[in-house]
Design a protein around this motif. Structure first.
Motif, PDB file in Angstrom:
ATOM      1  N   LYS A 170       0.818  -1.232   0.134  1.00  0.00           N
ATOM      2  CA  LYS A 170       0.098   0.088   0.126  1.00  0.00           C
ATOM      3  C   LYS A 170       0.989   1.381  -0.045  1.00  0.00           C
ATOM      4  O   LYS A 170       0.454   2.209  -0.688  1.00  0.00           O
ATOM      5  N   ALA A 209       2.821   1.716  -3.521  1.00  0.00           N
ATOM      6  CA  ALA A 209       1.761   1.383  -4.616  1.00  0.00           C
ATOM      7  C   ALA A 209       1.640   2.885  -5.274  1.00  0.00           C
ATOM      8  O   ALA A 209       1.783   2.721  -6.687  1.00  0.00           O
ATOM      9  N   CYS A 260       3.747   1.696  -8.569  1.00  0.00           N
ATOM     10  CA  CYS A 260       3.090   0.423  -8.950  1.00  0.00           C
ATOM     11  C   CYS A 260       1.767   0.549  -9.966  1.00  0.00           C
ATOM     12  O   CYS A 260       1.437   1.625  -9.939  1.00  0.00           O
ATOM     13  N   GLN A 305      -1.767  -1.399 -11.569  1.00  0.00           N
ATOM     14  CA  GLN A 305      -2.529  -2.708 -11.357  1.00  0.00           C
ATOM     15  C   GLN A 305      -2.910  -3.178 -13.043  1.00  0.00           C
ATOM     16  O   GLN A 305      -3.477  -2.315 -13.806  1.00  0.00           O
ATOM     17  N   LEU A 346      -0.891  -6.667  -8.984  1.00  0.00           N
ATOM     18  CA  LEU A 346      -0.294  -5.400  -8.676  1.00  0.00           C
ATOM     19  C   LEU A 346       1.089  -5.637  -9.306  1.00  0.00           C
ATOM     20  O   LEU A 346       2.033  -6.366  -8.854  1.00  0.00           O
ATOM     21  N   TRP A 364       1.755  -8.350  -6.180  1.00  0.00           N
ATOM     22  CA  TRP A 364       0.580  -9.033  -5.656  1.00  0.00           C
ATOM     23  C   TRP A 364      -0.060  -9.847  -6.725  1.00  0.00           C
ATOM     24  O   TRP A 364      -0.222  -9.185  -7.790  1.00  0.00           O
ATOM     25  N   THR A 383      -3.335 -11.460  -8.283  1.00  0.00           N
ATOM     26  CA  THR A 383      -4.587 -11.789  -7.965  1.00  0.00           C
ATOM     27  C   THR A 383      -5.031 -13.098  -8.434  1.00  0.00           C
ATOM     28  O   THR A 383      -4.602 -13.642  -9.765  1.00  0.00           O
ATOM     29  N   TRP A 388      -6.035  -5.156  -4.050  1.00  0.00           N
ATOM     30  CA  TRP A 388      -6.000  -5.572  -5.345  1.00  0.00           C
ATOM     31  C   TRP A 388      -6.533  -6.806  -5.864  1.00  0.00           C
ATOM     32  O   TRP A 388      -6.586  -7.355  -6.888  1.00  0.00           O
TER      33      TRP A 388
END
Length: 501
Positions: free
Chosen positions: A141, A144, A148, A150, A155, A195, A197, A212
């Motif tokens: 967090k 990001a 970063c 998405q 991410l 990260w 997903t 995310w």
């Protein structure tokens, strides 16, 4: 004695030897990339932990308060280090039809058993990745917004947002980041997942909610979070195998720069660690080093063949940690013989010093500090060898030279035998080769058909026959033992008397 030389270590970040100057005076904070616990470690994997153990022992021996962390990766490491493929633990759990948690626990314990067998000291903490999921989400967090972006798959970290990305790998002049696969939508080929997903319609055994989407952390994120949490940024030394130098560690460094708001890597502390150290590969010409080969070289295989695990440790110490080391059974046997000679030499010196029987364990050197040892040795010949040994370890952990100095101590004549015994035993400590009773080196091969008690009884019978000059019976006993894989070593200068082949 001369003043102790400054400890110098090879920093992979700058590709040069540098004096070790701790960030916190009197302390040494070290993070070692631990195993991904989806399978048994092979002996090449274990070389990294022998190296890290020698580093830690040397730091302790030279007076530093050591805090050493080794992580356990139980989630997030994909089958390709370059952010591609399946999660290694998810894949093994599906193959074995077991819970991923059970897979992780089984192979974690197997790794720790190898650590113990190789006389590697346990770290201050085993940091387990799944214990730090909330911290990983908080870390992501924080970085990001500036670093970063998405995609549907998760991410991703934009490597163009930090200075000097890939310097550790020398990505511009070496292959380095060229191994990273292209993912649809990535801004840069080298961008990597923070990260992942979980794809729609799929369920992982290990997944968590995040901003995310539901999923799991990327492999690189774990070490940044655990290193920072447990050691604080910047800490002193980060170690790992040379394969980590190309992708995993450059990605860690980028995350650390982003989290700390650091600039370029001309200041090494901006990387999160002051020194980055890497051991080279163990090379096996039979092709059984890779786990993908199915039947790969495990420490247990060496034990099953009758080799004490410290023979492998000795084999590692005979080469500099930054040099490739070739594995062979002949080389392992030679390392075991060399270790036995050292153990017998120390036992003989100790026995003479304390007037004890050869198989009685003498007191160990009671202090793991070189300054205490230097005060205990006042003989000029031995004092010079202390200096030589200390200089070898101070020269980027040159264990191959340190071993030859230890052998010089054992060969030295006309010196106080008590000081010789103390010095030899003390030198074994930073090498992790504390003397064992000789019987401990007798490991029964898995396929052996005779017990040690049976061997000892047969040798006693043979000794009685020879005393009675019944050489036919003596030879018959020897031949019977040979048929069962026992080599009787008449006249063996090491005094081992027999070995199982």
């Amino acid at each position: 004695m001369t003043d102790a030389p400054q400890l110098k270590l090879f920093n992979s970040l700058n590709r040069q030897l540098e004096p070790f100057v701790p960030i916190h005076e009197g302390e040494a904070r070290v993070y070692t990339c631990g195993p991904t616990v989806y399978n048994y470690p092979h002996i090449g994997n274990m070389r990294a932990y022998v190296f890290a153990d020698v580093l830690g022992r040397t730091l302790s021996w030279t007076g530093h308060k050591l805090t050493h962390i080794i992580n356990i990766t139980d989630v997030g490491h994909l089958t390709d280090d370059a952010d591609a493929g399946e999660d290694k633990l998810e894949k093994m759990a599906a193959t074995q039809k077991q819970s991923i948690w059970d897979i992780a626990e089984h192979y974690t314990q197997a790794f720790k058993a190898d650590v113990k067998a190789l006389n590697i000291r346990e770290p201050a903490e085993w940091s387990v990745a799944t214990d730090y999921i909330d911290a990983m989400i908080d870390f992501a967090k924080q970085i990001a917004p500036e670093h970063c972006y998405q995609l549907e798959s998760g991410l991703y970290f934009d490597v163009s947002t930090v200075e000097d990305y890939g310097r550790l790998a020398r990505a511009v002049t070496e292959e380095g980041e060229g191994r990273i696969d292209t993912v649809e939508g990535k801004r840069n080929a080298a961008d990597f997942a923070i990260w992942r997903t979980t794809p729609a319609g799929e369920t992982r055994q290990m997944e968590w909610d995040s901003p995310w989407g539901r999923g799991a952390p990327g492999w690189h994120l774990e070490c940044s979070v655990m290193g920072g949490k447990l050691l604080g940024f910047p800490f002193d030394i980060h170690t790992g195998g040379i394969d980590h130098r190309e992708i995993h560690h450059p990605n860690e460094i980028a995350q650390n720069q982003a989290y700390c708001g650091c600039g370029g890597l001309d200041d090494a502390t901006h990387s999160g660690a002051r020194y980055w150290m890497h051991n080279n590969f163990l090379v096996d010409r039979t092709g059984k080093m890779s786990k993908s080969s199915g039947e790969f070289l495990r420490l247990q295989l060496l034990i099953d063949k009758g080799y004490h695990p410290l023979a492998y440790r000795m084999m590692c110490l005979q080469a500099h940690y930054r040099s490739e080391l070739e594995f062979s059974w002949d080389g392992l046997g030679a390392a075991l013989t060399r270790l036995k000679r050292m153990v017998m030499g120390i036992r003989q010196a100790t026995s003479a010093a304390y007037n004890q029987a050869p198989n009685v364990t003498a007191p160990n050197w009671p202090d793991d500090r070189v300054d205490a040892l230097r005060e205990a040795i006042d003989n000029p010949k031995l004092a010079a060898l202390v200096d030589k040994f200390v200089a070898a370890l101070a020269d980027d952990l040159n264990t191959s030279v340190a071993l030859t100095v230890l052998e010089e101590v054992l060969a030295t004549k006309k010196v106080p035998i008590d000081q010789k015994a103390i010095l030899a035993r003390a030198m074994m400590w930073p090498l992790g080769l504390e003397p064992l009773p000789r019987e401990d080196f007798r490991i029964r091969p898995k396929d052996a058909v005779i017990t040690e008690d049976e061997i000892e009884q047969a040798l006693a019978d043979r000794k009685a026959a020879r005393a009675e000059k019944d050489f036919a019976k003596s030879d018959a006993i020897r031949d019977d033992l040979a048929a069962k894989g026992v080599e009787v070593m008449d006249g063996d200068p090491l005094g081992w008397e027999w070995k199982l082949g």
